[in-house]
Design an enzyme around this catalytic site. Sequence first.
Site, PDB file in Angstrom:
ATOM      1  N   CYS A 116      21.606   0.928  36.216  1.00  0.00           N
ATOM      2  CA  CYS A 116      20.144   0.784  36.346  1.00  0.00           C
ATOM      3  C   CYS A 116      19.748  -0.374  37.252  1.00  0.00           C
ATOM      4  CB  CYS A 116      19.502   0.609  34.977  1.00  0.00           C
ATOM      5  SG  CYS A 116      19.907   1.950  33.857  1.00  0.00           S
ATOM      6  N   HIS A 258      12.089  -1.975  35.390  1.00  0.00           N
ATOM      7  CA  HIS A 258      12.920  -0.822  35.015  1.00  0.00           C
ATOM      8  C   HIS A 258      12.297  -0.165  33.786  1.00  0.00           C
ATOM      9  CE1 HIS A 258      16.221   1.705  34.141  1.00  0.00           C
ATOM     10  NE2 HIS A 258      16.667   1.011  33.117  1.00  0.00           N
ATOM     11  N   ASN A 288      13.761   7.201  31.772  1.00  0.00           N
ATOM     12  CA  ASN A 288      14.630   6.200  32.403  1.00  0.00           C
ATOM     13  C   ASN A 288      15.427   6.883  33.522  1.00  0.00           C
ATOM     14  OD1 ASN A 288      16.663   4.416  33.090  1.00  0.00           O
ATOM     15  ND2 ASN A 288      17.157   3.846  30.980  1.00  0.00           N
TER      16      ASN A 288
HETATM   17  O1  UT7 Z   1      18.590   1.631  31.145  1.00  0.00           O
HETATM   18  C1  UT7 Z   1      19.261   0.696  30.388  1.00  0.00           C
HETATM   19  C2  UT7 Z   1      19.948   1.313  29.268  1.00  0.00           C
HETATM   20  N1  UT7 Z   1      19.212   1.770  28.172  1.00  0.00           N
HETATM   21  C3  UT7 Z   1      18.326   1.082  27.442  1.00  0.00           C
HETATM   22  O2  UT7 Z   1      17.757   0.088  27.810  1.00  0.00           O
HETATM   23  C4  UT7 Z   1      18.096   1.605  26.059  1.00  0.00           C
HETATM   24  C5  UT7 Z   1      18.143   0.479  25.037  1.00  0.00           C
HETATM   25  N2  UT7 Z   1      18.036   0.956  23.665  1.00  0.00           N
HETATM   26  C6  UT7 Z   1      16.952   1.575  23.184  1.00  0.00           C
HETATM   27  O3  UT7 Z   1      16.002   1.811  23.892  1.00  0.00           O
HETATM   28  C7  UT7 Z   1      16.914   1.910  21.707  1.00  0.00           C
HETATM   29  O4  UT7 Z   1      17.985   1.267  21.056  1.00  0.00           O
HETATM   30  C8  UT7 Z   1      16.967   3.437  21.438  1.00  0.00           C
HETATM   31  C9  UT7 Z   1      15.671   4.086  21.891  1.00  0.00           C
HETATM   32  C10 UT7 Z   1      18.136   4.057  22.138  1.00  0.00           C
HETATM   33  C11 UT7 Z   1      17.122   3.691  19.927  1.00  0.00           C
HETATM   34  O5  UT7 Z   1      16.049   3.093  19.223  1.00  0.00           O
HETATM   35  P1  UT7 Z   1      16.332   2.196  17.954  1.00  0.00           P
HETATM   36  O6  UT7 Z   1      15.046   1.807  17.398  1.00  0.00           O
HETATM   37  O7  UT7 Z   1      17.292   1.115  18.371  1.00  0.00           O
HETATM   38  O8  UT7 Z   1      17.031   3.222  16.985  1.00  0.00           O
HETATM   39  P2  UT7 Z   1      18.403   3.057  16.206  1.00  0.00           P
HETATM   40  O9  UT7 Z   1      19.560   3.212  17.117  1.00  0.00           O
HETATM   41  O10 UT7 Z   1      18.334   1.833  15.341  1.00  0.00           O
HETATM   42  O11 UT7 Z   1      18.353   4.306  15.238  1.00  0.00           O
HETATM   43  C12 UT7 Z   1      17.400   4.373  14.174  1.00  0.00           C
HETATM   44  C13 UT7 Z   1      17.481   5.770  13.588  1.00  0.00           C
HETATM   45  C14 UT7 Z   1      18.916   6.225  13.308  1.00  0.00           C
HETATM   46  O12 UT7 Z   1      18.896   7.009  12.130  1.00  0.00           O
HETATM   47  P3  UT7 Z   1      19.363   6.371  10.715  1.00  0.00           P
HETATM   48  O13 UT7 Z   1      20.780   5.929  10.917  1.00  0.00           O
HETATM   49  O14 UT7 Z   1      18.415   5.239  10.470  1.00  0.00           O
HETATM   50  O15 UT7 Z   1      19.186   7.520   9.785  1.00  0.00           O
HETATM   51  C15 UT7 Z   1      19.216   7.110  14.476  1.00  0.00           C
HETATM   52  O16 UT7 Z   1      20.202   8.095  14.171  1.00  0.00           O
HETATM   53  O17 UT7 Z   1      16.942   6.709  14.524  1.00  0.00           O
HETATM   54  C16 UT7 Z   1      17.872   7.761  14.713  1.00  0.00           C
HETATM   55  N3  UT7 Z   1      17.713   8.301  16.047  1.00  0.00           N
HETATM   56  C17 UT7 Z   1      16.870   9.308  16.320  1.00  0.00           C
HETATM   57  N4  UT7 Z   1      16.033  10.011  15.535  1.00  0.00           N
HETATM   58  C18 UT7 Z   1      15.308  10.969  16.136  1.00  0.00           C
HETATM   59  C19 UT7 Z   1      18.331   7.924  17.182  1.00  0.00           C
HETATM   60  N5  UT7 Z   1      17.910   8.676  18.210  1.00  0.00           N
HETATM   61  C20 UT7 Z   1      16.999   9.543  17.692  1.00  0.00           C
HETATM   62  C21 UT7 Z   1      16.219  10.555  18.258  1.00  0.00           C
HETATM   63  N6  UT7 Z   1      15.393  11.250  17.448  1.00  0.00           N
HETATM   64  N7  UT7 Z   1      16.278  10.864  19.565  1.00  0.00           N
END
Ligand code: UT7
Length: 332
Positions: A116, A258, A288
Amino acid sequence: MTAPRRSRLLGTGHYLPARVLSNSDLERMVDTSDAWIVERTGIRERRIAAEGECSSDMAAEAARRALESAGLKPADIDLLLVGTISADHPMPSCAALVQKKLGMRNVLCVDLSAACAGWLYGLEIADQYVRTGKARRVLVVGVELLSRVLDWTDRVTCVLFGDGAGAAVLGPQEEGETGALLGTHCFLDGGLAGALCIPAGGSARPASHATVDAREHYVKMQGQEIFKSAVKNLASSCKVALEEAKLTAAEVDWVVPHQANLRILQGVSDRVGVPMARFYINLDRVGNTSSASVPIALDEASRAGLLKPGQVVLCCALGAGIAWGSALFRWG
Ligand code: UT7
């Protein structure tokens, strides 16, 4: 003593494929919801390349538009830098195919692998070439076709990314011109290399039936690790840029960042002290797009007439590596 030569943006362009993939489309593909994606990321839809469309096609189109806005021809370019981690092939480079598609001269054309941050890395290198006089017109492209390397069964990653390309032409600031690239600051912490990667398909784990069966050719991400790193490092690289240019947050007219996650940008806004109203946001429409993200946003904001001559414009990006950086412009 003459002032050190600076570089400035001569033109920008971008290309987005026509096909829109909405959050409700994704609800039918994986266990996710429009409400979750919007609340956790801010993304509502993203663009997906057409079948047969390649990274080099998108990159060449964005480059043509940047050249047109700069009033230049491909033959005027004496260095091409392409930030990408989703080139058409492992070899030759995407830059080689873009050179051919544009009909450019026989000059140095090379890919940069900084995910990125790829376009910002390219901008930093381009700036050095222009300032030393080694190159006069540098084309810097960011292109990504991540839809072909996403695991469409992995809801953690497949909802985040989109395809697209952005480009800019950099050249020397001439006498009397006020627009300038005031500074770039690029960094990398290899300690977090495993937090965002495509495990197989390189020389460490060449393609085999086993790697394909294990779905190791797709993007894998530890989202929270990247999230924390992004807020901290994007903010610090913005602060370094401002400090070095002796500017304050209050003097920043636009942050063109970004576009990974609205919550990351809110964290950066709080830490840097520039209100969200001065952030240009398009992640709701394009998601993204990795290395294409900043140049697409910059070109959109520029063509919309939001970026006015004399304004201070701050860009920043972070991605796999972990690689990140910032660029500060006096617009014009
Ligand atoms: O370009 C540079 C690279 N990328 C980034 O900058 C991305 C950086 N990270 C993020 O933006 C966030 O960490 C995410 C958007 C990827 C995830 O958000 P989060 O608030 O950190 O979620 P999490 O990983 O803590 O997951 C919370 C819950 C989990 O379920 P449980 O274990 O609490 O039951 C995940 O399995 O949300 C679940 N989850 C989803 N639920 C519905 C993860 N992805 C999804 C989804 N839809 N797409």
